[in-house]
Design a protein around this motif. Structure first.
Motif, PDB file in Angstrom:
ATOM      1  N   ILE A  76      30.697  81.445  52.256  1.00  0.00           N
ATOM      2  CA  ILE A  76      30.150  81.833  53.603  1.00  0.00           C
ATOM      3  C   ILE A  76      29.968  83.240  53.449  1.00  0.00           C
ATOM      4  O   ILE A  76      29.106  84.167  54.123  1.00  0.00           O
ATOM      5  N   TYR A  77      31.048  84.035  53.125  1.00  0.00           N
ATOM      6  CA  TYR A  77      31.176  85.596  53.371  1.00  0.00           C
ATOM      7  C   TYR A  77      30.007  85.786  52.464  1.00  0.00           C
ATOM      8  O   TYR A  77      29.488  86.913  52.683  1.00  0.00           O
ATOM      9  N   PHE A  78      29.727  85.413  51.560  1.00  0.00           N
ATOM     10  CA  PHE A  78      28.559  85.883  50.445  1.00  0.00           C
ATOM     11  C   PHE A  78      27.240  85.795  51.309  1.00  0.00           C
ATOM     12  O   PHE A  78      26.160  86.757  51.477  1.00  0.00           O
ATOM     13  N   ILE A  79      26.896  84.802  52.228  1.00  0.00           N
ATOM     14  CA  ILE A  79      25.776  84.436  52.906  1.00  0.00           C
ATOM     15  C   ILE A  79      25.753  85.565  54.097  1.00  0.00           C
ATOM     16  O   ILE A  79      24.682  86.099  54.286  1.00  0.00           O
ATOM     17  N   GLN A  80      26.962  85.555  54.480  1.00  0.00           N
ATOM     18  CA  GLN A  80      27.124  86.585  55.877  1.00  0.00           C
ATOM     19  C   GLN A  80      26.876  87.998  55.356  1.00  0.00           C
ATOM     20  O   GLN A  80      26.148  88.621  56.116  1.00  0.00           O
ATOM     21  N   GLY A  81      27.458  88.515  54.261  1.00  0.00           N
ATOM     22  CA  GLY A  81      26.995  89.748  53.688  1.00  0.00           C
ATOM     23  C   GLY A  81      25.563  89.822  53.549  1.00  0.00           C
ATOM     24  O   GLY A  81      24.995  90.829  53.591  1.00  0.00           O
ATOM     25  N   LEU A  82      24.881  88.683  53.069  1.00  0.00           N
ATOM     26  CA  LEU A  82      23.359  88.886  52.589  1.00  0.00           C
ATOM     27  C   LEU A  82      22.612  88.908  53.833  1.00  0.00           C
ATOM     28  O   LEU A  82      21.512  89.874  53.983  1.00  0.00           O
ATOM     29  N   ASN A 200      30.827  90.793  48.922  1.00  0.00           N
ATOM     30  CA  ASN A 200      29.946  91.985  49.285  1.00  0.00           C
ATOM     31  C   ASN A 200      29.528  92.762  48.208  1.00  0.00           C
ATOM     32  O   ASN A 200      28.546  93.524  47.993  1.00  0.00           O
ATOM     33  N   LEU A 201      30.369  92.793  47.012  1.00  0.00           N
ATOM     34  CA  LEU A 201      30.046  93.442  45.818  1.00  0.00           C
ATOM     35  C   LEU A 201      28.704  92.804  45.182  1.00  0.00           C
ATOM     36  O   LEU A 201      28.153  93.601  44.358  1.00  0.00           O
ATOM     37  N   ILE A 202      28.357  91.816  45.321  1.00  0.00           N
ATOM     38  CA  ILE A 202      27.206  91.124  45.029  1.00  0.00           C
ATOM     39  C   ILE A 202      25.890  91.099  45.997  1.00  0.00           C
ATOM     40  O   ILE A 202      24.897  91.748  45.552  1.00  0.00           O
ATOM     41  N   THR A 203      26.236  91.022  47.252  1.00  0.00           N
ATOM     42  CA  THR A 203      25.226  90.713  48.043  1.00  0.00           C
ATOM     43  C   THR A 203      24.740  92.281  48.470  1.00  0.00           C
ATOM     44  O   THR A 203      23.486  92.333  48.711  1.00  0.00           O
ATOM     45  N   TRP A 205      23.610  94.616  46.543  1.00  0.00           N
ATOM     46  CA  TRP A 205      22.758  94.691  45.779  1.00  0.00           C
ATOM     47  C   TRP A 205      21.464  93.879  45.808  1.00  0.00           C
ATOM     48  O   TRP A 205      20.235  94.006  45.294  1.00  0.00           O
ATOM     49  N   LEU A 206      21.677  92.910  46.558  1.00  0.00           N
ATOM     50  CA  LEU A 206      20.439  91.857  46.783  1.00  0.00           C
ATOM     51  C   LEU A 206      19.857  92.248  47.916  1.00  0.00           C
ATOM     52  O   LEU A 206      18.564  91.757  48.254  1.00  0.00           O
ATOM     53  N   ALA A 207      20.255  92.820  48.976  1.00  0.00           N
ATOM     54  CA  ALA A 207      19.769  93.118  50.505  1.00  0.00           C
ATOM     55  C   ALA A 207      18.435  93.876  50.324  1.00  0.00           C
ATOM     56  O   ALA A 207      17.609  93.500  50.684  1.00  0.00           O
ATOM     57  N   GLY A 208      18.684  94.762  49.470  1.00  0.00           N
ATOM     58  CA  GLY A 208      17.396  95.852  49.498  1.00  0.00           C
ATOM     59  C   GLY A 208      16.358  95.149  48.756  1.00  0.00           C
ATOM     60  O   GLY A 208      15.178  95.203  49.526  1.00  0.00           O
ATOM     61  N   PRO A 209      16.378  94.852  47.667  1.00  0.00           N
ATOM     62  CA  PRO A 209      15.144  93.965  47.125  1.00  0.00           C
ATOM     63  C   PRO A 209      14.537  92.819  47.803  1.00  0.00           C
ATOM     64  O   PRO A 209      13.411  92.724  48.067  1.00  0.00           O
ATOM     65  N   ILE A 210      15.420  91.887  48.541  1.00  0.00           N
ATOM     66  CA  ILE A 210      15.086  90.988  49.354  1.00  0.00           C
ATOM     67  C   ILE A 210      14.333  91.505  50.569  1.00  0.00           C
ATOM     68  O   ILE A 210      13.129  91.139  50.896  1.00  0.00           O
ATOM     69  N   SER A 211      14.878  92.650  51.292  1.00  0.00           N
ATOM     70  CA  SER A 211      14.163  93.369  52.281  1.00  0.00           C
ATOM     71  C   SER A 211      12.826  93.700  51.820  1.00  0.00           C
ATOM     72  O   SER A 211      11.874  93.661  52.676  1.00  0.00           O
ATOM     73  N   THR A 212      12.820  94.452  50.724  1.00  0.00           N
ATOM     74  CA  THR A 212      11.617  94.813  50.247  1.00  0.00           C
ATOM     75  C   THR A 212      10.525  93.927  49.963  1.00  0.00           C
ATOM     76  O   THR A 212       9.281  94.063  50.378  1.00  0.00           O
TER      77      THR A 212
END
Length: 588
Positions: A76-82, A200-203, A205-212
């Motif tokens: 859940i923290y993973f998804i919240q961070g994303l 959050n160590l993973i998410t 790095w994912l937020a930027g590419p997903i947003s783009t």
């Protein structure tokens, strides 16, 4: 993880006890406060129903179920961070879609205020109805806010959606913090909180590419739509687990059935009083009315002399005065736990949370725009730079949690590392934020700030819960931190918005080439228009210069408030957490 904390503790009667009497010095020679515990693993029927329910769960479940619960919390923290990372990256584009990029902080102020004070109401839900019930309530608010964001047609509708979304997503994180506190010993709590936040160590790095990908493809509305589906799918299994474990404990006879004996009308009156609905309204509306004029005055023809602005300020001050009077003399159950703040450690923890959020909010919200306009970074690369703070804070929170677990002490690493390094990073940022500086120096400052903030976030929560002692105060203690933090965030956003809206248009008028002055309003209000001018062009250089002047003042403001941070940590008592037992049963 351990099935039981072996150290016995004595039940506290806080807040009836005077501040400072919740612990005693068992060893005068070390100058550290130790708490003498008691060893009782029965559910305490003096606690509120929600606290009794979670105690019943931890007393009856096994280590296997504890591990499963933490695995679900991690996911859940993973998804919240994303979700937080993607929506944060999209915010400037949402406001720019309505040609109101400068209103980026204003959108967050009302939601920050309401998000902070409603955590105290969510704490009431967690304590009175139960942890799972409060958790699912926050899930519903989050999904509703995301749906509204996806469907909004103007910045006002988006701001309204952010109130629901912010209350919900912050409430999910808050509920998870309470879950972790309920299922861990105080000694290991910092480490377990850091572990839970490690996705959050993973998410990051994912937020930027997903947003783009959404900005270049389907559009930002579809990003909100996607999370409308993902959030409930990921979060509801944890709700089901705790409900299942509670039903097992109930069948085992660990907790008996309760009958209130109240009619429907009596229940409405009872819960209205328990939640102090009037107090919640007065403080939420009062802070919002007081802060919003600082963000809206420039839109009024008469500025600060506008009747609307004056009315907002007067109404805000009157509502805040009414809140204090109501809580002091008329509220049968106080919305805000003023008695808790008599303890200097609790008050100091609140002030540190206030400082952390006001400092960050002074400069961080325009940071992604600065990186794009001034340093010409893509959205993806901007997210990498911004998320340095996330990565650093997670790593150092894990290290800080391990240090606290080993030494039992949280004050020294805050006083000699956390606060000084944060102030150093912010101070360096004043100079290195100029347009002619290398992006590497910005990254260096981000690393300093992130390492220090990771330690402070963990130690701040440990400090307030070490002072509060009993499990029945977990939810309200974390909510108090959230309330201080949200008020600090709202004030920081106000400072940011006021400086930005005052300085940037003036500097643009000063620096822009004469032929671009007719476009000043569009350049000021739209990030996409700013980025449309190629790097090195006279107009882009003028915009960068204006950005630099505005950002310098924002960072100075964010640095100056750390005087409060030093004061806050000095206020803490040096309680040794290895001698405190707060939770029962099978805990981490």
């Amino acid at each position: 993880m351990s099935s039981h904390d072996d150290t016995p503790t004595e039940a506290s009667t806080y807040p009836e006890k005077e501040p400072g009497t919740i612990s005693e010095k068992d060893n005068e020679s070390d100058g550290i406060e130790h708490v003498r515990p008691a060893n009782d693993d029965a559910v305490d029927t003096n606690f509120q129903a929600g606290v009794q329910n979670i105690e019943a769960v931890t007393v009856t479940w096994s280590m296997t179920w504890l591990v499963i619960a933490y695995a679900l919390i991690w996911i859940i923290y993973f998804i919240q961070g994303l979700v937080s990372g993607v929506t944060g990256a999209l915010l400037p584009y949402v406001t720019s879609a309505f040609a109101l990029h400068s209103l980026t902080p204003t959108v967050g102020i009302l939601s920050a205020v309401i998000g902070g004070v409603t955590n105290l109401s969510i704490a009431k839900i967690l304590d009175i109805f139960g942890r799972p019930q409060g958790f699912v309530f926050c899930i519903v608010l989050t999904v509703l806010g995301l749906i509204m964001s996806a469907a909004c047609n103007n910045v006002e509708a988006y701001a309204a959606s952010q109130v629901f979304y912010t209350v919900g997503i912050n409430g999910i994180g808050y509920s998870l913090s309470v879950f972790v506190a309920d299922t861990s010993s105080l000694r290991n709590r910092g480490l377990m909180q850091a572990f839970a936040a490690s996705p959050n160590l993973i998410t990051c790095w994912l937020a930027g590419p997903i947003s783009t990908s959404f900005l270049d493809g389907a559009g930002w509305r579809w990003a909100f739509g996607m999370f409308c589906i993902i959030v409930p799918v990921v979060t509801l299994p944890l709700f089901g687990l705790f409900q299942y474990q509670y039903s097992r404990a109930k069948k085992a006879g660990v907790i008996s059935k309760r009958e209130s004996g109240r009619t429907t009308c009596q229940s409405i009156v009872y819960y209205t009083r328990e939640f102090d609905a009037l107090g919640l309204f007065l403080i939420s509306a009062g802070v919002a009315f007081f802060l919003l004029p600082f963000n809206l005055y420039y839109q009024q023809a008469k500025g600060w002399r506008s009747a609307l602005i004056i009315s907002f300020l007067v109404v805000g001050i009157l509502l805040l005065i009414a809140f204090v009077v109501w809580e002091a003399f008329f509220a049968s159950i106080s919305f805000f736990p003023f008695a808790l703040l008599r303890d200097r450690t609790v008050l100091g923890a609140g002030i540190l949370s206030f400082t952390l959020f006001i400092s960050n909010s002074c400069w961080a919200l325009y940071f992604s725009s600065v990186l794009q306009v001034v340093f010409d970074l893509s959205v993806t690369h901007v997210s990498y730079v911004v998320q340095i703070q996330t990565v650093g804070s997670v790593l150092t929170s894990l290290a800080g949690g391990a240090v606290i677990s080993y030494t039992g002490r949280y004050k020294p690493i805050s006083l000699y590392f956390g606060v000084p390094i944060t102030a150093l990073g912010m101070g360096l940022l004043i100079y290195f934020r100029h347009p002619d500086q290398s992006i590497g120096y910005i990254v260096m400052c981000q690393i300093f700030i992130s390492f220090a903030s990771g330690v402070l976030i963990i130690t701040d929560e440990i400090a307030i819960m070490a002072a509060a002692v009993e499990q029945q105060y977990f939810a309200v203690s974390i909510a108090v931190l959230g309330c201080f933090g949200s008020i600090g965030s709202a004030i920081g956003l106000t400072i940011s918005s006021t400086i930005w809206q005052d300085i940037l248009p003036k500097k643009l008028a000063l620096y822009l080439p004469a032929e671009e002055l007719p476009n000043l309003v569009m350049i000021y209000g739209d990030l996409t228009t700013q980025l449309s001018y190629p790097p090195g062009s006279p107009t882009r250089l003028a915009i960068q210069h204006a950005y630099g002047d505005a950002q310098k003042l924002l960072v100075i403001a964010g640095t100056a408030v750390w005087v409060l941070g030093f004061l806050a940590v000095f206020m803490w008592r040096d309680i040794k957490v290895t001698g405190i037992k707060q939770t029962k049963g099978t805990v981490a």
